[in-house]
Motif scaffolding. Structure first.
Motif, PDB file in Angstrom:
ATOM      1  N   PHE A  89       0.808  -1.215   0.000  1.00 25.17           N
ATOM      2  CA  PHE A  89       0.000   0.000   0.000  1.00 25.17           C
ATOM      3  C   PHE A  89       0.849   1.277   0.000  1.00 25.17           C
ATOM      4  CE2 PHE A  89      -2.809  -3.242   1.596  1.00 25.17           C
ATOM      5  CZ  PHE A  89      -4.069  -2.888   1.158  1.00 25.17           C
ATOM      6  N   THR A  90       2.018   1.237   0.600  1.00 20.90           N
ATOM      7  CA  THR A  90       2.771   2.469   0.849  1.00 20.90           C
ATOM      8  C   THR A  90       3.279   3.196  -0.401  1.00 20.90           C
ATOM      9  OG1 THR A  90       4.767   1.142   1.297  1.00 20.90           O
ATOM     10  CG2 THR A  90       3.411   1.785   3.176  1.00 20.90           C
ATOM     11  N   PRO A  91       3.437   2.555  -1.573  1.00 17.41           N
ATOM     12  CA  PRO A  91       3.819   3.340  -2.756  1.00 17.41           C
ATOM     13  C   PRO A  91       2.795   4.416  -3.117  1.00 17.41           C
ATOM     14  CG  PRO A  91       4.277   1.023  -3.139  1.00 17.41           C
ATOM     15  CD  PRO A  91       3.490   1.101  -1.859  1.00 17.41           C
ATOM     16  N   HIS A  92       1.573   4.311  -2.601  1.00 26.37           N
ATOM     17  CA  HIS A  92       0.521   5.285  -2.901  1.00 26.37           C
ATOM     18  C   HIS A  92       0.415   6.365  -1.824  1.00 26.37           C
ATOM     19  CE1 HIS A  92      -0.692   2.443  -5.970  1.00 26.37           C
ATOM     20  NE2 HIS A  92      -0.783   1.498  -5.059  1.00 26.37           N
ATOM     21  N   ALA A  93       1.379   6.419  -0.923  1.00 27.96           N
ATOM     22  CA  ALA A  93       1.317   7.358   0.205  1.00 27.96           C
ATOM     23  C   ALA A  93       1.519   8.799  -0.249  1.00 27.96           C
ATOM     24  CB  ALA A  93       2.366   6.991   1.243  1.00 27.96           C
ATOM     25  N   GLN A  94       0.987   9.715   0.550  1.00 28.61           N
ATOM     26  CA  GLN A  94       1.215  11.134   0.333  1.00 28.61           C
ATOM     27  C   GLN A  94       1.353  11.833   1.675  1.00 28.61           C
ATOM     28  OE1 GLN A  94      -2.698  11.700  -1.706  1.00 28.61           O
ATOM     29  NE2 GLN A  94      -3.001  13.371  -0.235  1.00 28.61           N
ATOM     30  N   VAL A  95       2.078  12.956   1.669  1.00 31.81           N
ATOM     31  CA  VAL A  95       2.230  13.774   2.875  1.00 31.81           C
ATOM     32  C   VAL A  95       0.972  14.609   3.059  1.00 31.81           C
ATOM     33  CG1 VAL A  95       3.563  15.630   3.963  1.00 31.81           C
ATOM     34  CG2 VAL A  95       4.729  13.843   2.659  1.00 31.81           C
ATOM     35  N   CYS A  96       0.535  14.752   4.322  1.00 31.62           N
ATOM     36  CA  CYS A  96      -0.653  15.558   4.625  1.00 31.62           C
ATOM     37  C   CYS A  96      -0.221  16.782   5.434  1.00 31.62           C
ATOM     38  CB  CYS A  96      -1.675  14.735   5.398  1.00 31.62           C
ATOM     39  SG  CYS A  96      -3.218  15.639   5.721  1.00 31.62           S
ATOM     40  N   PRO A  97       0.083  17.908   4.768  1.00 29.62           N
ATOM     41  CA  PRO A  97       0.433  19.121   5.510  1.00 29.62           C
ATOM     42  C   PRO A  97      -0.795  19.715   6.180  1.00 29.62           C
ATOM     43  CG  PRO A  97       0.319  19.593   3.167  1.00 29.62           C
ATOM     44  CD  PRO A  97       0.108  18.115   3.319  1.00 29.62           C
ATOM     45  N   VAL A  98      -0.595  20.327   7.356  1.00 28.37           N
ATOM     46  CA  VAL A  98      -1.705  20.894   8.125  1.00 28.37           C
ATOM     47  C   VAL A  98      -1.258  22.231   8.704  1.00 28.37           C
ATOM     48  CG1 VAL A  98      -3.375  20.513   9.978  1.00 28.37           C
ATOM     49  CG2 VAL A  98      -2.400  18.546   8.771  1.00 28.37           C
ATOM     50  N   PRO A  99      -1.995  23.316   8.478  1.00 29.04           N
ATOM     51  CA  PRO A  99      -1.629  24.608   9.073  1.00 29.04           C
ATOM     52  C   PRO A  99      -1.951  24.657  10.563  1.00 29.04           C
ATOM     53  CG  PRO A  99      -3.634  24.825   7.780  1.00 29.04           C
ATOM     54  CD  PRO A  99      -3.149  23.420   7.563  1.00 29.04           C
ATOM     55  N   ALA A 100      -1.310  25.566  11.270  1.00 25.24           N
ATOM     56  CA  ALA A 100      -1.598  25.755  12.690  1.00 25.24           C
ATOM     57  C   ALA A 100      -3.052  26.162  12.872  1.00 25.24           C
ATOM     58  CB  ALA A 100      -0.673  26.811  13.280  1.00 25.24           C
ATOM     59  N   GLY A 101      -3.697  25.603  13.893  1.00 24.62           N
ATOM     60  CA  GLY A 101      -5.091  25.915  14.167  1.00 24.62           C
ATOM     61  C   GLY A 101      -6.084  25.082  13.399  1.00 24.62           C
ATOM     62  N   ALA A 102      -5.593  24.207  12.522  1.00 19.44           N
ATOM     63  CA  ALA A 102      -6.472  23.329  11.755  1.00 19.44           C
ATOM     64  C   ALA A 102      -6.624  21.992  12.467  1.00 19.44           C
ATOM     65  CB  ALA A 102      -5.917  23.120  10.352  1.00 19.44           C
ATOM     66  N   VAL A 103      -7.616  21.232  12.024  1.00 24.61           N
ATOM     67  CA  VAL A 103      -7.857  19.885  12.547  1.00 24.61           C
ATOM     68  C   VAL A 103      -7.760  18.908  11.384  1.00 24.61           C
ATOM     69  CG1 VAL A 103      -9.536  18.340  13.602  1.00 24.61           C
ATOM     70  CG2 VAL A 103      -9.296  20.671  14.459  1.00 24.61           C
ATOM     71  N   MET A 104      -6.901  17.908  11.546  1.00 24.39           N
ATOM     72  CA  MET A 104      -6.824  16.825  10.574  1.00 24.39           C
ATOM     73  C   MET A 104      -7.794  15.733  11.009  1.00 24.39           C
ATOM     74  SD  MET A 104      -3.606  14.401   9.506  1.00 24.39           S
ATOM     75  CE  MET A 104      -3.849  13.020   8.359  1.00 24.39           C
ATOM     76  N   LEU A 105      -8.700  15.373  10.134  1.00 23.97           N
ATOM     77  CA  LEU A 105      -9.624  14.270  10.372  1.00 23.97           C
ATOM     78  C   LEU A 105      -8.999  12.995   9.825  1.00 23.97           C
ATOM     79  CD1 LEU A 105     -12.886  15.950   9.013  1.00 23.97           C
ATOM     80  CD2 LEU A 105     -11.881  16.156  11.311  1.00 23.97           C
ATOM     81  N   MET A 106      -9.136  11.904  10.566  1.00 23.86           N
ATOM     82  CA  MET A 106      -8.557  10.646  10.091  1.00 23.86           C
ATOM     83  C   MET A 106      -9.337   9.464  10.654  1.00 23.86           C
ATOM     84  SD  MET A 106      -4.571   9.395  10.184  1.00 23.86           S
ATOM     85  CE  MET A 106      -4.568   8.962  11.935  1.00 23.86           C
ATOM     86  N   LYS A 107      -9.484   8.443   9.834  1.00 21.05           N
ATOM     87  CA  LYS A 107     -10.078   7.193  10.285  1.00 21.05           C
ATOM     88  C   LYS A 107      -8.968   6.300  10.840  1.00 21.05           C
ATOM     89  CE  LYS A 107     -14.080   7.293   7.203  1.00 21.05           C
ATOM     90  NZ  LYS A 107     -15.106   7.147   8.239  1.00 21.05           N
ATOM     91  N   PRO A 108      -9.215   5.602  11.956  1.00 18.92           N
ATOM     92  CA  PRO A 108      -8.147   4.803  12.568  1.00 18.92           C
ATOM     93  C   PRO A 108      -7.539   3.753  11.648  1.00 18.92           C
ATOM     94  CG  PRO A 108      -9.978   5.046  14.089  1.00 18.92           C
ATOM     95  CD  PRO A 108     -10.435   5.611  12.776  1.00 18.92           C
ATOM     96  N   LEU A 109      -8.324   3.227  10.689  1.00 20.99           N
ATOM     97  CA  LEU A 109      -7.811   2.188   9.809  1.00 20.99           C
ATOM     98  C   LEU A 109      -7.025   2.751   8.625  1.00 20.99           C
ATOM     99  CD1 LEU A 109     -10.782  -0.337   9.837  1.00 20.99           C
ATOM    100  CD2 LEU A 109      -8.538  -0.613  10.896  1.00 20.99           C
ATOM    101  N   THR A 110      -6.873   4.068   8.549  1.00 20.90           N
ATOM    102  CA  THR A 110      -6.038   4.669   7.506  1.00 20.90           C
ATOM    103  C   THR A 110      -4.576   4.418   7.830  1.00 20.90           C
ATOM    104  OG1 THR A 110      -7.672   6.403   7.109  1.00 20.90           O
ATOM    105  CG2 THR A 110      -5.424   6.828   6.347  1.00 20.90           C
ATOM    106  N   LEU A 111      -3.852   3.809   6.914  1.00 19.34           N
ATOM    107  CA  LEU A 111      -2.412   3.595   7.116  1.00 19.34           C
ATOM    108  C   LEU A 111      -1.705   4.939   7.189  1.00 19.34           C
ATOM    109  CD1 LEU A 111      -1.383   0.661   4.736  1.00 19.34           C
ATOM    110  CD2 LEU A 111      -0.980   0.777   7.205  1.00 19.34           C
TER     111      LEU A 111
END
Length: 242
Positions: free
Chosen positions: A182-204
């Protein structure tokens, strides 16, 4: 008042992650950090090394954070994501200091914090840590959890932003031997200060070491609207601040 863009919520459902900006103003971030910086570092919930400062059971250790976190924008976002009541599943603070060599390998968030051990079908493995009991629940409970990562600093590839694999949450619990597919399809998720990153626990997801002198401080919260069976409780479950 915020109203999360529909495409952001669709991205979250499709990809397993998304970013909601401007949830916390600079003054609100300073207030959150002031409470955290005044905390001691004693007991099993605290971990402090040259590469990481972490606090587990965060809101039990620092209850003054609760009214600061639950501002109107956060409450509206939480209600958009999950029906009431929203049970707090996990609360952790992570500080990746400037120049940290702390690396987090590819993984899914499979363990949840509960109040005790109980022999239940589909629950396990179990482990007991200084902060309490943890267990891997059946997939239906993991699918129902929403992670909200409050970023107190701007975060990108230079200071350890999460790398994520879009859509990986739809594959359930991925065996360790299959993660590399799965990891060849990975991408970086940049997040600005004061923002909230939403994520599902099963997301690698994974995190590389920091490459520059900027910190990466995050409040990691997990919520669910589900109740656990047979009287088992989410260990950190508590009513939101009013």
């Amino acid at each position: 008042m915020i109203q999360t863009a529909q495409h952001t919520l669709l991205d979250y459902q499709r990809d397993g992650f998304a970013v909601v900006e401007q949830v916390y103003a600079p003054a609100e971030i300073r207030a959150l950090l002031a409470v955290i910086e005044q905390a001691g570092a004693q007991g099993g919930s605290f971990r402090r090394t040259a590469d990481v400062f972490a606090i587990r059971n965060l809101l039990a250790e620092l209850p003054a954070l609760r009214p600061l976190i639950w501002n109107e924008r956060f409450k509206e976002l939480l209600h958009e994501l999950l029906p009431a009541p929203q049970h707090l599943v996990k609360a952790i603070y992570f500080d990746k200091p400037a120049g940290s060599n702390w690396v987090v390998a590819w993984h899914q968030d499979l363990m949840v914090a509960v109040d005790r051990r109980a022999e239940l079908p589909g629950f396990g493995p179990w482990n007991v840590r200084p902060e309490g009991v943890n267990v891997q629940p059946p997939r239906q409970y993991l699918d129902g959890i929403c992670t909200l990562r409050i970023h107190l600093d701007a975060c990108d590839a230079g200071n350890g932003a999460l790398r994520v694999v879009p859509g990986s949450h739809r594959h359930g619990v991925i065996p360790a031997a299959d993660i590399a597919d799965f990891t060849p399809h990975a991408q970086v998720c940049p997040v600005p200060a004061g923002a909230v990153m939403l994520m599902k626990p099963l997301t690698l997801h994974a995190s590389h070491r920091s490459l520059d002198e900027r910190p990466r401080r995050v409040i990691h919260l997990e919520f669910s609207s589900q109740r656990l069976p047979a009287g088992l409780r989410w260990r950190e479950d508590a009513a939101p601040a009013s």
